[in-house]
Design a protein around this motif. Structure first.
Motif, short mmCIF file in Angstrom:
data_model
loop_
_atom_site.label_atom_id
_atom_site.label_comp_id
_atom_site.label_asym_id
_atom_site.label_seq_id
_atom_site.Cartn_x
_atom_site.Cartn_y
_atom_site.Cartn_z
N SER A 222 0.81 -1.22 0.00
CA SER A 222 0.00 0.00 0.00
C SER A 222 0.85 1.27 0.00
CB SER A 222 -0.92 0.01 1.22
OG SER A 222 -1.83 -1.06 1.19
N ALA A 223 2.13 1.15 0.37
CA ALA A 223 3.00 2.33 0.42
C ALA A 223 3.58 2.69 -0.94
CB ALA A 223 4.13 2.09 1.42
N GLY A 257 -0.83 -5.19 2.74
CA GLY A 257 -1.40 -4.14 1.92
C GLY A 257 -1.87 -4.64 0.58
N SER A 258 -2.28 -3.69 -0.27
CA SER A 258 -2.82 -4.06 -1.58
C SER A 258 -2.56 -2.96 -2.59
CB SER A 258 -4.33 -4.32 -1.47
OG SER A 258 -5.00 -3.13 -1.08
N TYR A 259 -2.55 -3.35 -3.86
CA TYR A 259 -2.42 -2.38 -4.94
C TYR A 259 -3.83 -1.95 -5.34
CZ TYR A 259 2.12 -4.72 -5.28
OH TYR A 259 3.34 -5.27 -5.01
N ALA A 265 -5.32 3.75 -1.92
CA ALA A 265 -4.04 3.18 -1.50
C ALA A 265 -2.92 3.58 -2.42
CB ALA A 265 -4.14 1.66 -1.39
N VAL A 266 -2.54 2.72 -3.34
CA VAL A 266 -1.27 2.87 -4.04
C VAL A 266 -1.28 4.03 -5.03
CG1 VAL A 266 0.38 1.72 -5.54
CG2 VAL A 266 -0.77 0.45 -3.75
N PRO A 325 -0.18 5.84 0.68
CA PRO A 325 1.05 5.60 -0.07
C PRO A 325 2.00 6.78 0.05
CG PRO A 325 -0.70 6.28 -1.54
CD PRO A 325 -1.35 6.07 -0.20
N MET A 326 3.28 6.53 -0.28
CA MET A 326 4.26 7.61 -0.26
C MET A 326 3.86 8.67 -1.28
SD MET A 326 7.83 5.51 0.32
CE MET A 326 7.45 4.17 -0.80
#
Length: 598
Positions: A222-223, A257-259, A265-266, A325-326
């Motif tokens: 997820s990051a 996590g997940s995409y 998220a991502v 996410p970053m």
């Protein structure tokens, strides 16, 4: 996240932390050097250079200090062989150097976020090409970076026992996957990953007990932050490999996590919040050259957890490592920050970055040495609502060689004169010492005090030194001490002698030495700039009275690997270099200093 004790020794890291030691304080340490050449695996013959296996060479401070004060060991060319091995077969220490296959066995089992996949490490094919190994801020663990196209492995090793602790594989995207290098954040709670071919910045979250021991490692999908030109799909998710390590003990690690979509998220979208492309070619625009080729080279992590992400094609993105996410909090076009920079270090709140020749085939005719400086406090937090400004604050250009080719975004220097039109976009002078005029800025390291920054030229064998206060530049020659000539390869008379081909660097903890990785006659990577004649770890002795401003390469901890290749003809070639006919395949790309904690 567990908290842990921040002892002065555990937090003394090469780059910034080593500066905390007083010049009179004796510190016990180890020197780690990564050899990209093949290591043996049962029943398997490597088919090409750097295709299967690698070596970890580890020397104790005692071996280094005794050698640098006067050779006493009967090792290769008089230098001491690595004297620290790695445990295998139930904990028995193997001879040094350490074979990477012994540390990470083929039967490790694979899992993703959904659990076991039914595959093993052996199923992904040969592993190898360890590009570098960097200790965490506590100096308890060391990351192991496997740089092989399509592979994408990153490991964690306990620096005290030399046992493998965790192993992961980065995400496969619609542009591929590979792990170039990874870097720890300031407190060791994150490991930031450069998925070069996948064009993704990824993150492993680390949990520790109160003494700093790693108790869990989570590859946090997820990051992930994509940097490619188009929306990047997760064609093959991240993986973890667990089971029993080479010493017979259990490994840790999982994928979490997940995409998902950008909203939840991502961050795999193609444009920044202000519609400017992350990489040229997306649906948005480009400013000041933009970022034409976003293969991630190095994610340099600052003390305030901002990640300075350099790219092969030039330009720079700054990300907030703490957001999930970053998020991008700063961006520069390649006209402002030129391409193919690798070296990066933070000193007193300033990040120093460079620009060099590309590692791709295009780099064979490029010549670049440029040095930049940026403040780490200039970028906001990772809030998605923040709109950052491009190319601000403007970086300090400490040095830009007048002979730089007009590549990687550079448009200045002699290539800008009409009389030289069309001639300085390339430099075809090769890489052989004495005939080449090419330059290639690469590794760098500060002195313990932080007063001086030493930056290598991988082709010219020079060290450019910057006073980090006045920004004045000076130079010294790594060939003047003839250390490489004394400890060089001797089985091919045509190989140019005294050619260190310096690469990555590390700072010694006792204010006396700098260490530099030196490439071999068969460079596994960057064959157009990395050919050298004395593979090993160079010991640069800082000149007395210079306060760290200058030094001399008088000694080399020589490494050797003569495993016969399956295709010796292709092994010996080096672009624009010497067609080596000997048997030495050792190729040291990275060195690092781990402070001994037991």
């Amino acid at each position: 996240m567990h908290t842990f004790k921040k002892s002065p020794v555990k937090l003394a890291i090469a780059a910034a932390g080593l500066m905390a030691f007083s010049t009179a304080q004796a510190v016990d340490y180890e020197l780690w050097a990564t050899d990209q050449s093949n290591s043996p695996r049962s029943g398997v013959t490597a088919t090409s250079k750097g295709s299967d296996g690698s070596w970890l060479n580890i020397w104790s401070a005692g071996a280094i200090n005794g050698f640098a004060d006067g050779p006493t060991d009967a090792g290769l060319n008089g230098s001491p062989v690595p004297d620290i091995g790695c445990p295998i077969n139930g904990g028995a220490s193997s001879p040094a150097p350490c074979n990477i296959h012994d540390m990470f066995p083929d039967n490790l089992v694979e899992s993703n976020a959904g659990g076991l996949t039914g595959a093993t490490l052996a199923d992904i094919g040969p592993i190898g090409r360890v590009h570098g190994a960097i200790p965490d801020p506590q100096h308890l663990y060391v990351n192991i970076n496997f740089f092989k196209p399509g592979l994408g492995l990153v490991g964690i090793v306990d620096g005290r026992t030399k046992e493998a602790v965790a192993l992961f594989r980065v995400t496969g995207t619609n542009t591929g996957r590979s792990l170039h290098m990874s870097f720890w954040n300031a407190d060791g709670s994150q490991l930031l990953l450069a998925n070069l071919h996948g064009r993704v910045l990824e993150r492993i979250d680390i949990e520790r007990d109160p003494d700093g021991n790693i108790t869990a490692a989570h590859f946090n999908q997820s990051a992930s932050m994509g940097v490619g030109a188009t929306s990047i799909a997760a064609a093959d998710s991240a993986k973890a490999y667990t089971g029993t390590n080479g010493a017979g003990n259990a490994m840790i690690g999982d994928v979490t996590g997940s995409y998902a979509t950008e909203a939840t998220a991502v961050d795999f979208t193609d444009a920044n919040g202000d519609t400017i492309c992350r990489q040229n070619g997306c649906s948005g625009g480009a400013i000041d050259g933009g970022r034409p080729g976003n293969v991630i080279v190095c994610p340099i992590v600052s003390a305030n957890n901002k990640v300075f992400v350099t790219f092969g094609g030039g330009g720079l993105l700054i990300a907030d490592a703490d957001s999930t996410p970053m998020k991008i909090v700063g961006a520069y076009g390649n006209d402002v920050v030129n391409g193919a920079g690798c070296g990066g270090v933070e000193i007193a709140g300033k990040v120093f970055l460079n620009a060099g020749a590309s590692a791709s085939g295009a780099g064979a005719t490029q010549s670049t040495f440029t040095q930049y400086r940026l403040s780490t406090s200039a970028f906001g937090d990772g809030d998605a609502a923040v709109t950052f400004k491009h190319n601000l604050p403007e970086p300090d250009v400490l040095f830009s060689d007048f002979s730089n080719t007009q590549t990687g975004g550079n448009s200045t220097g002699i290539g800008g004169f009409a009389s030289n039109s069309g001639t300085l976009s390339t430099n075809t002078s090769g890489q052989i010492p004495g005939t080449t005029s090419r330059r290639d800025a690469h590794g760098m390291t500060p002195t313990m005090s932080g007063n001086f920054l030493h930056v290598v030229d991988r082709i010219q064998n020079n060290m450019e030194v910057f006073d980090t206060d006045t920004l004045a530049k000076s130079t010294y020659d790594l060939t003047s001490g003839n250390g490489c000539g004394e400890y060089g390869v001797t089985d091919d008379a045509g190989l140019p002698s005294n050619d260190p081909a310096p690469d990555l660097m590390a700072t010694g903890p006792n204010n006396k030495y700098l260490f530099v990785a030196q490439r071999g006659p068969i460079p596994v990577t960057v064959g157009h700039a990395g050919q050298g004649s004395c593979p090993g770890a160079g010991i640069i002795t800082l000149d007395a009275g210079s306060h760290g401003k200058s030094g001399s390469l008088k000694h080399v901890l020589r490494t050797s690997n003569t495993i016969a290749p399956a295709d010796p003809i292709s092994y010996g070639t080096a672009t624009a270099g010497h067609n080596y006919t000997g048997a030495e395949t050792s190729d040291i790309h990275g060195v690092s200093v781990r402070i001994s904690t037991q």
